[in-house]
Design a protein around this motif. Sequence first.
Motif, short mmCIF file in Angstrom:
data_model
loop_
_atom_site.label_atom_id
_atom_site.label_comp_id
_atom_site.label_asym_id
_atom_site.label_seq_id
_atom_site.Cartn_x
_atom_site.Cartn_y
_atom_site.Cartn_z
N VAL B 48 0.84 -1.20 0.00
CA VAL B 48 0.00 0.00 0.00
C VAL B 48 0.88 1.25 0.00
N ARG B 49 1.95 1.23 0.81
CA ARG B 49 2.82 2.40 0.86
C ARG B 49 3.48 2.65 -0.49
N ILE B 51 2.21 1.72 -3.42
CA ILE B 51 1.19 2.21 -4.36
C ILE B 51 1.03 3.70 -4.21
N PHE B 52 1.12 4.18 -2.96
CA PHE B 52 1.04 5.63 -2.75
C PHE B 52 2.18 6.32 -3.47
#
Lengths: 162, 263
Positions: B48-49, B51-52
């Motif tokens: 997720v990090r 993807i950010f």
Amino acid sequence: MERTTIDLWVGVFVALGLAAIFGLALKVGNLTSSNIGETYTVTAAFENIGGLKPHAPVKSAGVVIGRVDGIVFDSKDYEAKVTIKLDKRYEFPKDTFANIYTAGLLGEQYIGLEAGGEETVLKNGDKISHTQDAVVLEKMISQFLYNKASDTKSSETTKAAE
Amino acid sequence: MFKGLQCVFTGLGHRVIEGVWRIGAGARLFSYIGFYLFESFKRPRLIVREIFATGVLSLLIILVSAFFVGMVLGLQGYNTLQKYGSSEAIGVLVALSLVRELGPVVTALLFAGRAGTAITAEIGLMKATEQLSAMEMMAVSPVARVIAPRFWAGVISMPILAALFSMVGVLGGYFVAVPIIGVDSGAFWSQMQASVDFRDDIVNGVIKSVVFGVVCTMIALFEGYDAPPTAEGVSRATTRTVVNSSLAVLGLDFILTAFMIGA
């Protein structure tokens, strides 16, 4: 950056992406119009379908009422067998006429249905027997040239007779 | 004379051996990522990090360029189509060229420039400052901890960015065609819907962008992982990322299109 902020942004990002694919499918693509709720299937045989393709619209009085589902070549009669899916809300008499038209001069081809006058209606699996083929431009031009040539020839002979 | 010939062959041999070695090392890295597939999805927070970092932060450049590409397509398309009296077909032109080609390809090129370089520089610097070796010393696999999350983030981000690019590009084309030029809004959408097929055009575009996502991210990761641990080495690796990704995307696009059109 804060953990929850990152999560929020990634969530928004993924949601936007899904919305974009959904939007493309509905607004840009023909996904909505290819499944128009409940349908029934009829077939029609054409000697020549021209450039008709699967998913082409089926119209009556200009309104889209169905889609071409599939086109196969029938090797027994040497004809093209076109399967058409029609919206269940619309019923057509048995002697309905199916024509292949072209939208505009160079546009895509579609099937136009013209209702006949019979009492019984088309049901699932029925066959439309009155069909008219697509107009083939080359055939029309050659016919036109042939007529023109025979016209000039006949006028010459009448002149010679005078 | 003989010496010169020997030099030529030595140089050629060296290049071939290095090329084969790099292909092998890249394939090994790729198989490691596959090997850690389960492990990296057990810790989705890392992905997720990333993807950010790769996806969300690329949004601005992707959306702005998409809008301008769409507007230019609208103007150019109108200019040619009006000569044939079919300016309503502008919607078809904009949508098909964006969904089939420009969406995936331009997104991949921008992605390589925006996110690929960042990945290469980050990993190259991690290697140069021996952070990766430090991880290995602590029995933490750098592939599982650093490489794999970035790979999956790139693969997930690319189709999303490409879909957004196509959608915003179509809106840009609409903006030029309908309010500015005065094409009929209904004809614009209906002609588009009549000739854009969901399976043949939109799904194929998504498949392309997934392939480009794998290729671009893989090249960026490998160049960073393979970079010589010096300032010059990292800078060269970053350059190679952009050059190789762009060439790979354009070449692959031709091959994929050939398969999809069924030539």
